[in-house]
Design a protein around this motif. Sequence first.
Motif, short mmCIF file in Angstrom:
data_model
loop_
_atom_site.label_atom_id
_atom_site.label_comp_id
_atom_site.label_asym_id
_atom_site.label_seq_id
_atom_site.Cartn_x
_atom_site.Cartn_y
_atom_site.Cartn_z
N LEU A 1 1.14 7.13 -6.46
CA LEU A 1 0.11 8.15 -6.61
C LEU A 1 0.61 9.55 -6.28
N GLY A 2 1.85 9.64 -5.80
CA GLY A 2 2.43 10.94 -5.55
C GLY A 2 2.35 11.42 -4.12
N ALA B 1 0.83 -1.21 0.00
CA ALA B 1 0.00 0.00 0.00
C ALA B 1 0.86 1.25 0.00
N ALA B 2 1.94 1.25 0.78
CA ALA B 2 2.83 2.41 0.80
C ALA B 2 3.45 2.63 -0.58
N ASN C 1 2.25 14.91 -5.98
CA ASN C 1 1.01 15.12 -6.74
C ASN C 1 0.35 16.47 -6.45
N GLY C 2 0.95 17.26 -5.58
CA GLY C 2 0.42 18.59 -5.27
C GLY C 2 -0.65 18.62 -4.21
N ALA C 3 -0.94 17.49 -3.56
CA ALA C 3 -2.00 17.45 -2.54
C ALA C 3 -1.66 18.38 -1.38
N THR C 4 -2.68 19.11 -0.91
CA THR C 4 -2.46 20.06 0.18
C THR C 4 -3.34 19.79 1.39
N PHE D 1 1.01 14.67 -13.61
CA PHE D 1 1.87 13.83 -12.78
C PHE D 1 1.32 12.40 -12.73
N LEU D 2 0.03 12.26 -12.45
CA LEU D 2 -0.57 10.94 -12.31
C LEU D 2 -0.44 10.14 -13.61
N ARG D 3 -0.80 10.76 -14.72
CA ARG D 3 -0.72 10.05 -15.99
C ARG D 3 0.73 9.70 -16.32
N GLY D 4 1.64 10.59 -16.00
CA GLY D 4 3.05 10.32 -16.24
C GLY D 4 3.58 9.18 -15.40
#
Length: 284
Positions: free
Chosen positions: A23-24, A16-17, A182-185, A251-254
Motif C-alpha cells: 500500500l506504500g 500485514a507488514a 504513497n505520499g502519506a503525511t 501509485f496504488l493502482r500501479g
Amino acid sequence: MGLHHVGHVVGDMEGAARRYRQLGFTVAPPAYPVLPGVEQPFGVANAHVYLAGGFVELVAVLDGVPGEARPIPLRVPDDKLPGLVSAIRAASAAIAGFLERFQGLHIVIAGTSDLDAVAARLSADGVGHGGVHAIQRPVETAAGTAMEPARYLEISGPPPEGRIGFAENDPDSAAVAAEHANGATGLVECVLCVADREVGAARRRFDGWAGVRIVPASALPGLLPGERPPALPAFVAYAVSVGDLAATERFLRGNGVPVAATGSGEIFVPAEAALGTAIVFRQG
C-alpha cells in the motif's frame, strides 16, 4: 489535540507488514515486550507506520516471534512493573477477543498534553479507567530508532467500540515522520460506524474527541460506497493526508491495489483489500 494513534488488529504480523508495504507505507520492524532479565516474549507484537503527529499501529497476539521483530525490555520503576505487566496481559486478552470479532481497526487513542488532567476529569465524571502508565516506546528519529518516555491510560471495559484511551508523549520528543511511497503525511481521522439509534449515545461518548467521525450505518454507503460494517459498533476506516492525491492514486493502482472514490471525492482502499479496515487518502 487530535489522534495519537489507531491500532489495526491483524492475525498475521508478517503478512500485514507486506500488505502495508504494498500500500506504500513504510513499516518499522515489529517489536514485542520482554520482562527485565527475561527473554521470553509475552503480550502482543506491534509495528508502527510513523506519520506526522501520530501513527498507525499493526497489532498481533504473539504466536512465536516474527522474524524481524525487536525485543523491547520493559523499563519502569519496580513498584510500577506489576501493574504494567497486568495491563499488558489484559490488553493481550482483549486483542485476542477483538480478532475473534473481526480483523480490522479496534484501537483508537487520542493525544493529550496533560494526561493527569484527563485522568482526573474521567474519574470525576465516573468513567472507569486503568490509571496512568509510564512506558518507553520506540520512535524513529533523525539518528535512528530511539526509546522515548510516554504515558497512557485506557478506558475500562473494554468499551463496545474497542480499545480507547489517551496518550501523552515526551514534550521533547525527537520523533520524525517516515517517508512513505504513497505520499502519506499525517493521521487525520477515524470513522466509527454505529447503529442509527445509537448515534446520539456515541456522540456523547466521544464528545471533545478530535479526529473521530461518527457515522450511522445507514449513511456508510454514501461515505464509503460498497463498504459494510463487520459489526456494530465498529471502527471501519481511518484517513491519512497526502501531498498529491492524484500521485497517490497512480501509485496504488500501479501496485495492483484496488481504489474507489468516497462520497466526497477522496479515494480509499476498500477494507477487503486492506485487512479489514478501509484506508482513506485525503488531500493534505
